[in-house]
Design an enzyme around this catalytic site. Structure first.
Site, mmCIF file in Angstrom:
data_model
loop_
_atom_site.group_PDB
_atom_site.id
_atom_site.type_symbol
_atom_site.label_atom_id
_atom_site.label_comp_id
_atom_site.label_asym_id
_atom_site.label_seq_id
_atom_site.Cartn_x
_atom_site.Cartn_y
_atom_site.Cartn_z
ATOM 1 N N SER A 15 22.090 -2.392 -6.268
ATOM 2 C CA SER A 15 22.737 -1.536 -6.498
ATOM 3 C C SER A 15 23.845 -0.825 -5.347
ATOM 4 C CB SER A 15 21.768 -0.229 -6.993
ATOM 5 O OG SER A 15 22.601 0.936 -7.264
ATOM 6 N N LYS A 66 17.421 4.347 -19.487
ATOM 7 C CA LYS A 66 18.294 5.476 -19.718
ATOM 8 C C LYS A 66 17.579 6.084 -21.384
ATOM 9 C CE LYS A 66 22.288 4.194 -17.569
ATOM 10 N NZ LYS A 66 24.058 3.833 -17.713
ATOM 11 N N GLY A 239 34.791 -2.095 -13.639
ATOM 12 C CA GLY A 239 34.292 -0.444 -13.545
ATOM 13 C C GLY A 239 33.927 -0.082 -12.206
HETATM 14 N N1 NAP Z 1 30.599 1.046 -14.244
HETATM 15 C C1 NAP Z 1 29.427 1.849 -14.587
HETATM 16 O O1 NAP Z 1 29.383 2.887 -13.857
HETATM 17 C C2 NAP Z 1 28.712 1.574 -15.726
HETATM 18 C C3 NAP Z 1 27.956 2.548 -16.416
HETATM 19 C C4 NAP Z 1 26.976 2.178 -17.477
HETATM 20 C C5 NAP Z 1 27.079 0.799 -17.758
HETATM 21 N N2 NAP Z 1 27.915 -0.231 -17.168
HETATM 22 C C6 NAP Z 1 27.691 -1.448 -17.615
HETATM 23 O O2 NAP Z 1 27.756 -1.625 -18.949
HETATM 24 C C7 NAP Z 1 27.168 -2.716 -19.530
HETATM 25 C C8 NAP Z 1 26.383 -2.534 -20.627
HETATM 26 O O3 NAP Z 1 25.237 -1.550 -20.515
HETATM 27 P P1 NAP Z 1 24.303 -0.847 -21.710
HETATM 28 O O4 NAP Z 1 23.469 0.062 -20.631
HETATM 29 O O5 NAP Z 1 24.939 -0.612 -22.707
HETATM 30 O O6 NAP Z 1 23.299 -2.442 -21.894
HETATM 31 P P2 NAP Z 1 22.686 -2.431 -23.292
HETATM 32 O O7 NAP Z 1 22.362 -1.069 -23.927
HETATM 33 O O8 NAP Z 1 21.424 -3.377 -23.157
HETATM 34 O O9 NAP Z 1 23.654 -3.117 -24.654
HETATM 35 C C9 NAP Z 1 23.979 -4.016 -24.234
HETATM 36 C C10 NAP Z 1 25.389 -4.533 -25.401
HETATM 37 O O10 NAP Z 1 25.974 -5.766 -24.850
HETATM 38 C C11 NAP Z 1 25.952 -6.700 -25.959
HETATM 39 N N3 NAP Z 1 25.726 -7.991 -25.452
HETATM 40 C C12 NAP Z 1 24.901 -8.590 -24.557
HETATM 41 N N4 NAP Z 1 25.229 -9.895 -24.163
HETATM 42 C C13 NAP Z 1 26.378 -10.277 -24.903
HETATM 43 C C14 NAP Z 1 27.169 -11.458 -24.915
HETATM 44 N N5 NAP Z 1 26.650 -12.620 -24.306
HETATM 45 N N6 NAP Z 1 28.233 -11.633 -25.732
HETATM 46 C C15 NAP Z 1 28.565 -10.115 -26.298
HETATM 47 N N7 NAP Z 1 27.849 -9.065 -26.280
HETATM 48 C C16 NAP Z 1 26.868 -8.964 -25.698
HETATM 49 C C17 NAP Z 1 24.842 -6.284 -26.835
HETATM 50 O O11 NAP Z 1 24.952 -6.626 -28.111
HETATM 51 P P3 NAP Z 1 23.822 -6.920 -29.268
HETATM 52 O O12 NAP Z 1 23.738 -5.581 -29.805
HETATM 53 O O13 NAP Z 1 24.190 -7.931 -30.289
HETATM 54 O O14 NAP Z 1 22.772 -7.434 -28.441
HETATM 55 C C18 NAP Z 1 24.914 -4.691 -26.619
HETATM 56 O O15 NAP Z 1 25.945 -4.344 -27.526
HETATM 57 C C19 NAP Z 1 26.361 -3.556 -18.503
HETATM 58 O O16 NAP Z 1 27.073 -4.432 -17.880
HETATM 59 C C20 NAP Z 1 26.368 -2.257 -17.448
HETATM 60 O O17 NAP Z 1 26.234 -2.570 -16.057
HETATM 61 C C21 NAP Z 1 28.603 0.283 -16.241
#
Ligand code: NAP
Length: 280
Positions: A15, A66, A239
């Site tokens: 992180s 979360k 991001g």
């Molecule tokens: N920049 C920032 O400040 C910030 C803040 C928050 C989050 N993020 C980023 O946002 C991303 C998502 O986080 P999250 O908390 O939402 O995770 P999460 O709740 O685990 O959700 C993951 C999502 O990604 C999809 N997915 C996973 N692997 C995939 C693939 N190979 N191809 C297509 N779809 C895929 C999943 O689809 P299914 O439903 O089909 O499993 C689900 O919709 C992460 O990369 C995180 O680091 C960044």
């Protein structure tokens, strides 16, 4: 003793948050420490309660906790309630309050840092997990003519769209069903980049006016950003800005001071560029 803050997640060793909050503390003259806490799911609740029991002042929460954080706190801010996820906890008297600063962080990066403006944009959100849910309301505040949520598992996108139907023109879809028509803004809220992949989305959703935004970030282009560049998107962004803006919002909730994000964003980008050059 300095006030104690930290990030609880699993894993968190990678992180950037200690660097970001360390810089905010120096820039605003705050006496505080910010540490990383590797906390597996079975220990998350007891370790967070232990942290606050020992006098800790506030925390950030990241994957995979979360949702669990939303169940742990005494109160939720309205935006955390809507997101059904908490990335920031602060004290209000005896109570622990859960907030979600991801959505406002994205919105501030898009509008204030990147200077993007649209009139009734068509917006595509890829993914239907916690991050997607947290940014839906802020993206709807841009007044889109349509916001499509597309997910690898289409039913999750449809369920999420139904939940937000009273907030604006939202519909859910699978990737393959997306119509061959460019969007103004595509936000990648999937975790595909973490596995070195871009989501398998039809290429026609990207046009020469499209801004592609990956919530993920890293040294060098993420797979989604590289994909968007290959397709000739108007802009392709990672991001980093969302990361520093959501952190600034947490910092303000804890300390009552708003840090300047520009020097921190610049420092992060320059560190990422150095890391990318070292690797190549
Ligand atoms: N920049 C920032 O400040 C910030 C803040 C928050 C989050 N993020 C980023 O946002 C991303 C998502 O986080 P999250 O908390 O939402 O995770 P999460 O709740 O685990 O959700 C993951 C999502 O990604 C999809 N997915 C996973 N692997 C995939 C693939 N190979 N191809 C297509 N779809 C895929 C999943 O689809 P299914 O439903 O089909 O499993 C689900 O919709 C992460 O990369 C995180 O680091 C960044």
């Amino acid at each position: 003793m300095p006030d104690a803050y930290g990030l609880f997640g699993w894993p968190v060793h990678h992180s950037w948050s200690p660097f970001i909050h360390g810089m905010y503390a120096r820039l605003t003259g705050q006496d505080m420490v910010y540490r990383l806490y590797e906390s597996p799911p079975e220990r998350f609740r007891s370790e967070v309660l232990g942290f606050f029991g020992d006098g800790g002042s506030g925390i950030n929460v990241t994957l995979p906790h979360k949702r669990a954080a939303a169940d742990l706190v005494n109160e939720l801010t309205p935006r955390a309630q809507l997101a059904d996820a908490v990335n920031t906890i602060f004290r209000r008297g005896e109570a622990l309050v859960g907030d979600n600063t991801d959505g406002v962080g994205l919105l501030r990066d898009l509008t204030a840092n990147l200077g993007l403006r649209w009139s009734s944009p068509r917006i595509l959100v890829l993914g239907a997990g916690g991050a997607a849910r947290g940014v839906l309301e802020p993206l709807l505040s841009l007044g889109p003519s349509e916001l499509v949520i597309a997910n690898r598992t289409p039913d999750r996108a449809r369920d999420l769209a139904r939940e937000f139907a009273t907030h604006g023109p939202v519909r859910g879809s699978g990737f393959a069903e997306l119509e061959p028509q460019p969007f103004h803004l595509i936000v990648n809220a999937t975790s595909a980049s973490l596995r070195g992949e871009a989501p398998l989305v039809p290429i026609d959703v990207v046009g020469t006016d499209t801004t592609c935004y990956d919530m993920a970030y890293g040294a060098g282009d993420t797979p989604f950003v590289a994909w968007a560049r290959r397709l000739g998107a108007a802009r392709a962004e990672q991001g980093w800005g969302m990361l520093v803006e959501q952190a600034a919002e947490s910092f303000e909730a804890w300390r009552g001071v708003r840090p300047d994000t520009a020097p921190v964003l610049e420092a992060l980008r320059s560190r990422a560029a150095t890391a990318a050059n070292t690797r190549s």
